[in-house]
Scaffold this motif. Structure first.
Motif, PDB file in Angstrom:
ATOM      1  N   TRP A 243       0.976  -1.149   0.038  1.00 41.93           N
ATOM      2  CA  TRP A 243      -0.096   0.093  -0.208  1.00 41.93           C
ATOM      3  C   TRP A 243       0.809   1.036  -0.012  1.00 41.93           C
ATOM      4  CZ3 TRP A 243      -4.919   1.446  -0.944  1.00 41.93           C
ATOM      5  CH2 TRP A 243      -5.336   2.744  -0.684  1.00 41.93           C
ATOM      6  N   ARG A 244       1.761   1.295   0.859  1.00 40.03           N
ATOM      7  CA  ARG A 244       2.629   2.744   0.978  1.00 40.03           C
ATOM      8  C   ARG A 244       3.527   2.898  -0.401  1.00 40.03           C
ATOM      9  NH1 ARG A 244       5.222   0.841   6.701  1.00 40.03           N
ATOM     10  NH2 ARG A 244       3.437   1.870   8.249  1.00 40.03           N
ATOM     11  N   ARG A 245       3.895   1.689  -1.295  1.00 43.34           N
ATOM     12  CA  ARG A 245       4.405   1.725  -2.381  1.00 43.34           C
ATOM     13  C   ARG A 245       3.528   2.501  -3.607  1.00 43.34           C
ATOM     14  NH1 ARG A 245       9.455  -0.513  -3.229  1.00 43.34           N
ATOM     15  NH2 ARG A 245       9.221   0.734  -5.302  1.00 43.34           N
ATOM     16  N   GLY A 246       2.192   2.259  -3.519  1.00 46.42           N
ATOM     17  CA  GLY A 246       1.130   2.625  -4.174  1.00 46.42           C
ATOM     18  C   GLY A 246       0.991   3.916  -4.406  1.00 46.42           C
ATOM     19  N   SER A 247       0.211   4.612  -5.258  1.00 44.33           N
ATOM     20  CA  SER A 247      -0.176   5.821  -5.611  1.00 44.33           C
ATOM     21  C   SER A 247      -1.640   6.323  -5.394  1.00 44.33           C
ATOM     22  CB  SER A 247       0.470   6.288  -6.809  1.00 44.33           C
ATOM     23  OG  SER A 247       1.590   6.180  -6.995  1.00 44.33           O
ATOM     24  N   VAL A 248      -2.473   5.713  -4.662  1.00 40.56           N
ATOM     25  CA  VAL A 248      -3.936   5.917  -4.510  1.00 40.56           C
ATOM     26  C   VAL A 248      -3.960   7.352  -3.927  1.00 40.56           C
ATOM     27  CG1 VAL A 248      -6.129   5.208  -3.498  1.00 40.56           C
ATOM     28  CG2 VAL A 248      -4.305   3.553  -4.450  1.00 40.56           C
ATOM     29  N   ALA A 249      -4.408   8.335  -4.692  1.00 36.15           N
ATOM     30  CA  ALA A 249      -4.158   9.804  -4.453  1.00 36.15           C
ATOM     31  C   ALA A 249      -5.242  10.186  -3.740  1.00 36.15           C
ATOM     32  CB  ALA A 249      -4.094  10.608  -5.753  1.00 36.15           C
ATOM     33  N   GLY A 250      -6.615   9.405  -3.687  1.00 38.18           N
ATOM     34  CA  GLY A 250      -7.779   9.822  -2.902  1.00 38.18           C
ATOM     35  C   GLY A 250      -7.428   9.702  -1.288  1.00 38.18           C
ATOM     36  N   MET A 251      -6.692   8.355  -0.747  1.00 42.19           N
ATOM     37  CA  MET A 251      -6.529   8.352   0.509  1.00 42.19           C
ATOM     38  C   MET A 251      -5.414   7.727   0.908  1.00 42.19           C
ATOM     39  SD  MET A 251      -9.870   5.938   0.846  1.00 42.19           S
ATOM     40  CE  MET A 251      -9.714   6.610   2.709  1.00 42.19           C
ATOM     41  N   GLY A 252      -4.365   7.680  -0.100  1.00 40.53           N
ATOM     42  CA  GLY A 252      -2.976   6.791   0.327  1.00 40.53           C
ATOM     43  C   GLY A 252      -1.723   7.599   0.450  1.00 40.53           C
ATOM     44  N   GLY A 253      -1.910   8.900   0.579  1.00 43.79           N
ATOM     45  CA  GLY A 253      -0.773   9.797   0.545  1.00 43.79           C
ATOM     46  C   GLY A 253       0.107   9.724   1.916  1.00 43.79           C
ATOM     47  N   HIS A 254       1.416   9.931   2.082  1.00 45.93           N
ATOM     48  CA  HIS A 254       2.135  10.016   3.162  1.00 45.93           C
ATOM     49  C   HIS A 254       2.938  11.212   2.999  1.00 45.93           C
ATOM     50  CE1 HIS A 254       1.458   5.749   2.733  1.00 45.93           C
ATOM     51  NE2 HIS A 254       1.955   5.593   4.079  1.00 45.93           N
ATOM     52  N   GLY A 255       2.902  12.110   4.423  1.00 48.05           N
ATOM     53  CA  GLY A 255       3.723  13.236   4.297  1.00 48.05           C
ATOM     54  C   GLY A 255       3.832  13.573   5.700  1.00 48.05           C
ATOM     55  N   THR A 256       4.556  14.700   6.005  1.00 49.38           N
ATOM     56  CA  THR A 256       5.093  15.361   7.421  1.00 49.38           C
ATOM     57  C   THR A 256       4.064  16.691   7.463  1.00 49.38           C
ATOM     58  OG1 THR A 256       6.754  16.827   6.535  1.00 49.38           O
ATOM     59  CG2 THR A 256       7.389  14.624   7.118  1.00 49.38           C
ATOM     60  N   ALA A 257       3.689  17.061   8.579  1.00 52.38           N
ATOM     61  CA  ALA A 257       2.909  18.151   8.868  1.00 52.38           C
ATOM     62  C   ALA A 257       3.661  19.565   8.163  1.00 52.38           C
ATOM     63  CB  ALA A 257       2.691  18.561  10.171  1.00 52.38           C
ATOM     64  N   ARG A 258       4.744  19.353   8.206  1.00 56.90           N
ATOM     65  CA  ARG A 258       5.561  20.685   7.641  1.00 56.90           C
ATOM     66  C   ARG A 258       5.499  20.736   6.174  1.00 56.90           C
ATOM     67  NH1 ARG A 258       9.693  18.950   9.508  1.00 56.90           N
ATOM     68  NH2 ARG A 258      10.611  17.671   7.727  1.00 56.90           N
ATOM     69  N   GLY A 259       5.763  19.624   5.665  1.00 61.04           N
ATOM     70  CA  GLY A 259       5.636  19.350   3.893  1.00 61.04           C
ATOM     71  C   GLY A 259       4.212  19.743   3.609  1.00 61.04           C
ATOM     72  N   ILE A 260       3.228  19.203   4.155  1.00 59.67           N
ATOM     73  CA  ILE A 260       1.810  19.589   3.874  1.00 59.67           C
ATOM     74  C   ILE A 260       1.605  21.031   4.079  1.00 59.67           C
ATOM     75  CG2 ILE A 260      -0.505  19.141   4.745  1.00 59.67           C
ATOM     76  CD1 ILE A 260       0.358  16.193   5.391  1.00 59.67           C
ATOM     77  N   ALA A 261       1.797  21.682   5.238  1.00 61.98           N
ATOM     78  CA  ALA A 261       1.437  23.034   5.595  1.00 61.98           C
ATOM     79  C   ALA A 261       2.241  24.033   4.521  1.00 61.98           C
ATOM     80  CB  ALA A 261       1.923  23.405   7.009  1.00 61.98           C
ATOM     81  N   LEU A 262       3.577  23.653   4.072  1.00 58.87           N
ATOM     82  CA  LEU A 262       4.274  24.634   3.266  1.00 58.87           C
ATOM     83  C   LEU A 262       3.756  24.693   1.987  1.00 58.87           C
ATOM     84  CD1 LEU A 262       8.159  23.716   4.335  1.00 58.87           C
ATOM     85  CD2 LEU A 262       6.893  25.965   4.737  1.00 58.87           C
ATOM     86  N   ALA A 263       3.269  23.376   1.292  1.00 60.06           N
ATOM     87  CA  ALA A 263       2.654  23.376   0.139  1.00 60.06           C
ATOM     88  C   ALA A 263       1.264  24.116   0.240  1.00 60.06           C
ATOM     89  CB  ALA A 263       2.679  22.048  -0.348  1.00 60.06           C
ATOM     90  N   GLN A 264       0.517  23.681   0.953  1.00 60.81           N
ATOM     91  CA  GLN A 264      -0.732  24.177   1.297  1.00 60.81           C
ATOM     92  C   GLN A 264      -0.977  25.676   1.455  1.00 60.81           C
ATOM     93  OE1 GLN A 264      -4.149  22.860   0.957  1.00 60.81           O
ATOM     94  NE2 GLN A 264      -3.271  21.067  -0.027  1.00 60.81           N
TER      95      GLN A 264
END
Length: 376
Positions: A243-264
């Motif tokens: 699952w982690r290697r997959g690219s299910v973009a609706g609910m399979g993403g992995h990230g850090t709070a920092r990375g998400i906040a900077l992009a958002q």
């Protein structure tokens, strides 16, 4: 127990994370706030898995928070002229136009009114990891209701729909656009498909208590019954390498709070932040255009969807009013963009709460973050 950096104005947010980790309400988590172009909070703590401390680069499975990360990719393509929010999806993905879906436009797909909130036939985890196969199934099926008339949250299949759209428009996968065009300028921090060499950074999810939804009141044709278990994605499934290697973009993403906040923060800062200039204010404003409002046919709670984000709504009482867009992930992850106050807040946990759009733990973090902003 808590590491990272935090400006003095946001110390109550750090205190709340320390308290939640000490009590066991959180096992491990990250928090980040970007305000007026500055990363004023970048905190993490607890354990990624038993005996392994949560570190600066720990990656967390964020469930449906993935959806608003993919929205950034779509908006970048809109900015470049590769996509038009008002154009039919079938202009870019002709197969999607089958069975009366030819008039569904891009902004409706982003706003969960495509008429395709899930797969009509039963699919497996392996099938949805095969994006082209599972996207072809969606394109070829009849809509479950008249598109554009009501919200029906595309709970698992949303990323497949967006990937089909992006692939048709650009010849590139959605994951490629997210990684190369959106996240690379920020130094990464969110992935659709974790590379083998980064699998060791992934936190293990801890399953939540039983669902608070009384499924006995819902008939077999209810959209929630037809979507959530098709396929059933448990914490155990999402902790696997497959699952982690997959690219299910609706609910399979992995990230850090920092990375998400900077992009958002692109959204809360009018399309340009920290020297990264990807969107115009006019493109950003389009996410605030209401696409659907009312009781969602999948989530069974009031929703208000813009183009790719949720807007303030009664079912999420901690979300501030105003020019705000946000979304959350199953179990409690959340990101909130306040356009007027040029602020983005992100929270990512690995211990899942009983949470669809709101819950006490997540609400406390959101309220504390914005109270700190008021007091700063």
């Amino acid at each position: 127990m808590v590491d990272g950096t935090c400006s003095e104005a946001f110390l109550p947010l750090r205190d709340l994370l320390e308290k939640s980790l000490a009590s066991g309400e959180d096992a491990g988590a990250g928090l980040a706030v970007v305000h007026d172009g500055e990363l004023v909070v970048d905190l993490w703590g607890g354990e990624a898995r038993p005996g392994q401390p949560w570190t600066r680069d720990t990656l967390t499975h964020v469930w449906s928070l993935s959806k608003v990360m993919t929205t950034l990719a779509v908006l970048v393509l809109v900015e470049r002229g590769d996509l038009d929010l008002d154009a039919p999806v079938a202009r870019y993905w002709p197969d999607f136009g089958a069975h009366g879906k030819d008039e569904v436009v891009v902004r409706q797909l982003l706003g969960h009114t495509s008429g395709v909130p899930g797969w009509t036939e039963q699919v497996s985890v392996e099938e949805i990891l095969d994006l082209e196969h599972s996207e072809a199934l969606l394109a070829d099926q009849e809509p479950w209701y008249e598109p554009g008339t009501a919200p029906a949250y595309q709970i698992i299949c949303h990323g497949h729909l967006v990937d089909g759209l992006v692939r048709g428009a650009t010849g590139r996968t959605l994951a490629e656009v997210v990684h190369e065009d959106v996240m690379a300028p920020f130094g990464g921090g969110f992935l659709l498909g974790v590379p083998e060499e980064q699998l060791g950074l992934c936190a293990d999810l801890i399953a939540p208590p039983g669902s608070s939804i009384d499924h006995t009141t819902l008939g077999p044709d209810h959209f929630l019954i037809r979507t959530v278990p098709n396929p059933l994605l448990t914490a155990a499934v999402c902790n696997t390498e497959q699952w982690r290697r997959g690219s299910v973009a609706g609910m399979g993403g992995h990230g850090t709070a920092r990375g998400i906040a900077l992009a958002q923060a692109l959204i809360s800062h009018g399309g340009s932040v920290g020297g990264v200039d990807l969107l115009s204010p006019a493109t950003v404003d389009r996410v605030l255009e209401v696409q659907a409002e009312g009781i969602d046919q999948v989530l069974t709670v009031p929703v208000r969807f813009g183009a790719g984000f949720a807007l303030p709504v009664s079912s999420a009482p901690a979300i501030p009013e105003g020019r705000v867009c946000w979304w959350t992930g199953y179990g409690g992850a959340v990101v909130v963009n306040d356009l007027d106050r040029r602020t983005t807040f992100a929270y990512v946990p690995n211990k899942l709460a009983t949470h669809l759009v709101s819950s006490p733990r997540t609400d406390a973090y959101v309220r504390t973050a914005f109270a700190c902003l008021e007091d700063s």
